[in-house]
Design a protein around this motif. Sequence first.
Motif, PDB file in Angstrom:
ATOM      1  N   ASP A   2       0.735  -1.283  -0.075  1.00  0.00           N
ATOM      2  CA  ASP A   2      -0.070   0.000   0.026  1.00  0.00           C
ATOM      3  C   ASP A   2       0.900   1.201  -0.117  1.00  0.00           C
ATOM      4  N   ARG A  50      -0.558   4.851  -0.120  1.00  0.00           N
ATOM      5  CA  ARG A  50      -1.569   5.399   0.719  1.00  0.00           C
ATOM      6  C   ARG A  50      -0.400   6.458   1.624  1.00  0.00           C
ATOM      7  N   ARG A  64     -10.063  -2.648 -11.084  1.00  0.00           N
ATOM      8  CA  ARG A  64      -9.426  -2.858  -9.928  1.00  0.00           C
ATOM      9  C   ARG A  64      -9.131  -4.645  -9.652  1.00  0.00           C
ATOM     10  N   ASP A 108      -5.568  -5.882  -8.848  1.00  0.00           N
ATOM     11  CA  ASP A 108      -5.221  -6.719  -7.780  1.00  0.00           C
ATOM     12  C   ASP A 108      -4.349  -8.025  -8.154  1.00  0.00           C
ATOM     13  N   THR A 146     -13.860   5.259  -4.533  1.00  0.00           N
ATOM     14  CA  THR A 146     -12.899   4.762  -3.720  1.00  0.00           C
ATOM     15  C   THR A 146     -13.373   4.054  -2.432  1.00  0.00           C
ATOM     16  N   ASP A 185     -12.287  -1.923  -0.759  1.00  0.00           N
ATOM     17  CA  ASP A 185     -11.225  -2.069  -1.644  1.00  0.00           C
ATOM     18  C   ASP A 185     -11.480  -3.030  -2.902  1.00  0.00           C
ATOM     19  N   LYS A 186     -12.644  -2.610  -3.409  1.00  0.00           N
ATOM     20  CA  LYS A 186     -12.931  -3.250  -4.793  1.00  0.00           C
ATOM     21  C   LYS A 186     -13.091  -2.149  -6.017  1.00  0.00           C
ATOM     22  N   HIS A 224      -7.971   2.678  -5.759  1.00  0.00           N
ATOM     23  CA  HIS A 224      -7.438   3.001  -4.556  1.00  0.00           C
ATOM     24  C   HIS A 224      -7.184   4.455  -4.326  1.00  0.00           C
ATOM     25  N   TRP A 240     -10.467   7.775   0.012  1.00  0.00           N
ATOM     26  CA  TRP A 240      -8.662   8.075  -0.036  1.00  0.00           C
ATOM     27  C   TRP A 240      -8.586   9.194  -1.016  1.00  0.00           C
TER      28      TRP A 240
END
Length: 551
Positions: free
Chosen positions: A18, A21, A269, A273, A298, A301-302, A305, A338
């Motif tokens: 990550d 982030r 996504r 992934d 966002t 988590d699918k 990012h 995010w």
Amino acid sequence: MNVQNTVELTKATKAAADWWRGGVIYQIYPRSFQDSNGDGIGDLKGITQRLGYIASLGVDAIWISPFFKSPMKDFGYDVSDYCDVDPMFGTMEDFKAMLDQAHALGLRVMIDLVLSHTSDQHPWFSESRASRENAKSDWYVWSDAKPDGTPPNNWLSIFGGSAWQWDSRRQQYYLHNFLTSQPDLNFHCPDVQDALLDVARFWLDLGVDGFRLDTINFYFHDKQLRDNPALPLDQRNASIAPQVNPYNHQDHLFSKSQPENIAFLERLRALTDEYEGRACLGEVGDAQRGLEIMGEYTTGDKRMHMCYAFEFLEKRALTASYTKHVFDQLEAKAGDAWPCWAFSNHDVPRHASRWGLSDAATRQHAVLMMCLRGSACLYQGEELGLPEADVAYEDLQDPYGIEFWPEFKGRDGCRTPMVWAAQDEQSGFSTGRPWLPVSAAQSERAVDRLEQDEASMLHHYRRAIALRRAHPALMSGAQTDMAQSGPILSFLREDAAEQVFCAFNLGSEAAEITIPDGNWQVIGEELGSVDGAGKMTLGAAQFCLLAQDKG
């Protein structure tokens, strides 16, 4: 700052999947970064030559604006081949060499995918426009005229005028949200989605670390082609298009930001992934609902990012009240979002000029960006404190500026060549005549001059990025207690180990602030952070950063 130490620090930080982030991303506009062959246009070999400099800033990644094959009507944002390099930028081998060198230096590489539309010279469009029955006939957005011959609805192009262009071959209109030479793809067609996911896989297989996704909320249109409603005068916002553009007269409910987009983003996504440590950054172009859409795209988590909207790319300065308003709206509409903040990019005037910042205020804003919750994008030359360049009408290249001159001068002023060496020909950008003139005012802030001065803006940016890296709470910690007191913005950042108190005077007059009780120690003194306790006064453009352990 020692370049090797910076590179090793960046490598260690980037080991986490990550990395994005709280990461810092450096945007490269390749036409204007570094020319390696003297033709006046920047290229991939030029980027490779300057990767050591970028690594020395301490950033996590680079984002490269489009370098794909293109007729360059919109300077690469009109793609004619998604899986090859335009010869003006070099070859695929040049790209691979650049990618390898970036990775060797600890830099991730994100490329700019323009999926909402192609060039009208893309083979897909050539086939689609040939007839109404061919295999790609529905790959673009086609519609019959109204009985009176006018376009199917009232949708407008960001570049001015109707968003529909008549095509005599099919005797239908096609949709173009941008230039007439940029027809919109029809995402309601499953084959289009599959083809674009194949494009993404092609670049992921080559080793890119992610994508900046241009106009991410423009992918889908309303299937019923319903008219957009008028937007009341008091709600018009020129953050997406200049005030003189009638695009601002509509609420774009149906021409973009459709609910079907979520499912496609989840497919993108899921593909991303499959590859470790990759990330997607979406550009949300919506003046009325940007933060809300950012949250939708966002959350969880699918989906994407991270995304950025245009709140901090507007003409409106970052006052304490406005910055708090943005974060309040973000919390209310998209608490799990995010964000990725940018003050400057290739589409807006450079923020030092746009907001009329003094040198001290420009430095303060750099620190503020490194303290706010979210990831950060820096635009090439921002670290030098470059002002917006003044480009004469006869030198303009941007079709947007040419269309709306003189009320709107377009985007060329932020796209002039990077200045590397003040005394060199074309300030070290090229040995030939550049595609846009080198700015004399910018040359005074060339890299070679600022490198020699430890007190320069360049070294200040390096220190600001290093501060963020040294305090993980500033990178990915929670942000709480944001408050506005007159011109002062304050907030807390914290993770499991540390709490950081941040206060910034974003006004022009001194003001008083109360420091929370605690065992605080000043941090960022080398950046200008002032120490304080209890009630203290912050002058214009001053800031206070304090930290304490939570053990």
